[in-house]
Design an enzyme around this catalytic site. Structure first.
Site, PDB file in Angstrom:
ATOM      1  N   LYS A   9       0.637  -7.710  -0.805  1.00  0.00           N
ATOM      2  CA  LYS A   9       1.109  -8.132  -2.119  1.00  0.00           C
ATOM      3  C   LYS A   9       1.670  -9.560  -2.043  1.00  0.00           C
ATOM      4  O   LYS A   9       1.857 -10.102  -0.947  1.00  0.00           O
ATOM      5  CB  LYS A   9       2.169  -7.138  -2.599  1.00  0.00           C
ATOM      6  CG  LYS A   9       1.642  -5.702  -2.758  1.00  0.00           C
ATOM      7  CD  LYS A   9       2.732  -4.789  -3.309  1.00  0.00           C
ATOM      8  CE  LYS A   9       2.291  -3.349  -3.347  1.00  0.00           C
ATOM      9  NZ  LYS A   9       3.342  -2.471  -3.925  1.00  0.00           N
ATOM     10  N   TYR A  49      -3.084  -0.464 -11.298  1.00  0.00           N
ATOM     11  CA  TYR A  49      -1.891   0.387 -11.429  1.00  0.00           C
ATOM     12  C   TYR A  49      -1.932   1.261 -12.684  1.00  0.00           C
ATOM     13  O   TYR A  49      -0.880   1.687 -13.164  1.00  0.00           O
ATOM     14  CB  TYR A  49      -0.626  -0.479 -11.400  1.00  0.00           C
ATOM     15  CG  TYR A  49      -0.232  -0.917 -10.000  1.00  0.00           C
ATOM     16  CD1 TYR A  49       0.021   0.021  -8.997  1.00  0.00           C
ATOM     17  CD2 TYR A  49      -0.081  -2.264  -9.682  1.00  0.00           C
ATOM     18  CE1 TYR A  49       0.389  -0.368  -7.716  1.00  0.00           C
ATOM     19  CE2 TYR A  49       0.284  -2.665  -8.400  1.00  0.00           C
ATOM     20  CZ  TYR A  49       0.525  -1.707  -7.421  1.00  0.00           C
ATOM     21  OH  TYR A  49       0.900  -2.098  -6.152  1.00  0.00           O
ATOM     22  N   ASN A 112       7.496  -4.603  -1.750  1.00  0.00           N
ATOM     23  CA  ASN A 112       7.365  -3.790  -0.533  1.00  0.00           C
ATOM     24  C   ASN A 112       6.096  -4.139   0.254  1.00  0.00           C
ATOM     25  O   ASN A 112       5.567  -3.318   0.986  1.00  0.00           O
ATOM     26  CB  ASN A 112       7.438  -2.308  -0.884  1.00  0.00           C
ATOM     27  CG  ASN A 112       6.359  -1.897  -1.867  1.00  0.00           C
ATOM     28  OD1 ASN A 112       5.466  -2.688  -2.183  1.00  0.00           O
ATOM     29  ND2 ASN A 112       6.423  -0.683  -2.342  1.00  0.00           N
ATOM     30  N   HIS A 115       0.087  -2.525  -0.324  1.00  0.00           N
ATOM     31  CA  HIS A 115      -0.430  -1.367  -1.054  1.00  0.00           C
ATOM     32  C   HIS A 115      -1.485  -0.677  -0.195  1.00  0.00           C
ATOM     33  O   HIS A 115      -2.267  -1.336   0.486  1.00  0.00           O
ATOM     34  CB  HIS A 115      -1.095  -1.817  -2.362  1.00  0.00           C
ATOM     35  CG  HIS A 115      -1.928  -0.735  -2.985  1.00  0.00           C
ATOM     36  ND1 HIS A 115      -1.388   0.221  -3.819  1.00  0.00           N
ATOM     37  CD2 HIS A 115      -3.251  -0.420  -2.846  1.00  0.00           C
ATOM     38  CE1 HIS A 115      -2.359   1.080  -4.168  1.00  0.00           C
ATOM     39  NE2 HIS A 115      -3.493   0.705  -3.593  1.00  0.00           N
ATOM     40  N   GLU A 126     -10.454   1.890  -6.267  1.00  0.00           N
ATOM     41  CA  GLU A 126      -9.819   0.603  -5.961  1.00  0.00           C
ATOM     42  C   GLU A 126     -10.787  -0.328  -5.230  1.00  0.00           C
ATOM     43  O   GLU A 126     -10.828  -1.528  -5.511  1.00  0.00           O
ATOM     44  CB  GLU A 126      -8.536   0.840  -5.147  1.00  0.00           C
ATOM     45  CG  GLU A 126      -7.462   1.518  -6.003  1.00  0.00           C
ATOM     46  CD  GLU A 126      -6.263   2.024  -5.216  1.00  0.00           C
ATOM     47  OE1 GLU A 126      -6.181   1.784  -3.986  1.00  0.00           O
ATOM     48  OE2 GLU A 126      -5.392   2.674  -5.835  1.00  0.00           O
TER      49      GLU A 126
HETATM   50  N1  UDP Z   1       7.431   0.490  -7.874  1.00  0.00           N
HETATM   51  C1  UDP Z   1       8.496  -0.050  -8.552  1.00  0.00           C
HETATM   52  N2  UDP Z   1       9.488   0.778  -9.011  1.00  0.00           N
HETATM   53  C2  UDP Z   1       9.446   2.120  -8.825  1.00  0.00           C
HETATM   54  C3  UDP Z   1       8.343   2.677  -8.143  1.00  0.00           C
HETATM   55  C4  UDP Z   1       7.349   1.838  -7.685  1.00  0.00           C
HETATM   56  O1  UDP Z   1       8.562  -1.262  -8.736  1.00  0.00           O
HETATM   57  O2  UDP Z   1      10.367   2.827  -9.261  1.00  0.00           O
HETATM   58  C5  UDP Z   1       6.344  -0.375  -7.409  1.00  0.00           C
HETATM   59  C6  UDP Z   1       6.255  -0.582  -5.892  1.00  0.00           C
HETATM   60  O3  UDP Z   1       5.813  -1.914  -5.625  1.00  0.00           O
HETATM   61  C7  UDP Z   1       5.204   0.421  -5.495  1.00  0.00           C
HETATM   62  C8  UDP Z   1       4.255   0.365  -6.698  1.00  0.00           C
HETATM   63  O4  UDP Z   1       5.121   0.204  -7.814  1.00  0.00           O
HETATM   64  O5  UDP Z   1       4.573   0.084  -4.279  1.00  0.00           O
HETATM   65  C9  UDP Z   1       3.384   1.589  -6.919  1.00  0.00           C
HETATM   66  O6  UDP Z   1       4.191   2.739  -6.895  1.00  0.00           O
HETATM   67  P1  UDP Z   1       3.745   4.017  -6.082  1.00  0.00           P
HETATM   68  O7  UDP Z   1       4.672   5.128  -6.440  1.00  0.00           O
HETATM   69  O8  UDP Z   1       2.284   4.249  -6.274  1.00  0.00           O
HETATM   70  O9  UDP Z   1       4.075   3.592  -4.565  1.00  0.00           O
HETATM   71  P2  UDP Z   1       3.115   3.285  -3.316  1.00  0.00           P
HETATM   72  O10 UDP Z   1       1.876   4.113  -3.480  1.00  0.00           O
HETATM   73  O11 UDP Z   1       2.857   1.797  -3.314  1.00  0.00           O
HETATM   74  O12 UDP Z   1       3.930   3.681  -2.120  1.00  0.00           O
HETATM   75 MG    MG Z   2       0.604   4.376  -5.093  1.00  0.00          MG
END
Ligand code: UDP
Ligand code: MG
Length: 138
Positions: A9, A49, A112, A115, A126
């Protein structure tokens, strides 16, 4: 053999962690089958997303992921999807263990670093969203 979509990211690019993240996937034994650097449009970020469209953080998430270049990749290997997720670490910062990418390099929920597709259907979607078939090596 399985393929998964992995993306460094914008924060990972800005923090000069691209090489470190790629190194972890390579040394673990996964095979790199596609890679490009691109600043995502809102359209592609919203599609990527789409599962989170109704969540309160959706707008900010799209702002973040379109804020600068990302490194989009496809990695291949045995159980590549679950393996990559375990290497990336948990979404919640307090659950991201040391030894994982998130656990070693971030304390933040949104920024974080990386992805990874969470299931085979997501990986297929994707990969097709970010790459043309010609961009995927054999
Ligand atoms: N995210 C966020 N706030 C939240 C949860 C997720 O900003 O409360 C962001 C974070 O960057 C995360 C992405 O949205 O990686 C997608 O969320 P997901 O739950 O799919 O997490 P991932 O699969 O990336 O672990
Ligand atoms: Mg996810």
């Amino acid at each position: 053999m399985e393929r998964t979509y992995i993306m460094v990211k914008p924060d990972g690019v800005q923090r000069r962690l691209v090489g470190e993240i790629i190194r972890r996937f390579e040394t673990r034994g996964l095979k790199l089958v596609a890679l490009k650097m691109v600043t995502p449009t809102r359209e592609i970020a919203e599609k990527h997303y789409a599962a989170h469209k109704e969540r309160p953080f959706f707008g900010e998430l799209v702002d973040f992921v379109t804020s600068g270049p990302v490194v989009a990749m496809v990695w291949e290997g045995t159980e590549a999807i679950k393996l990559s997720r375990s290497m990336i670490g948990a979404t919640k910062p307090l659950e991201a263990l040391s030894g994982t990418i998130r656990g070693d390099y971030t304390t933040e929920l949104q920024t974080n670093l990386v992805h990874g597709s969470d299931a085979p259907e997501a990986a297929t979607e994707e990969i097709a969203l970010w790459f043309t078939p010609q961009e995927l090596t054999a």
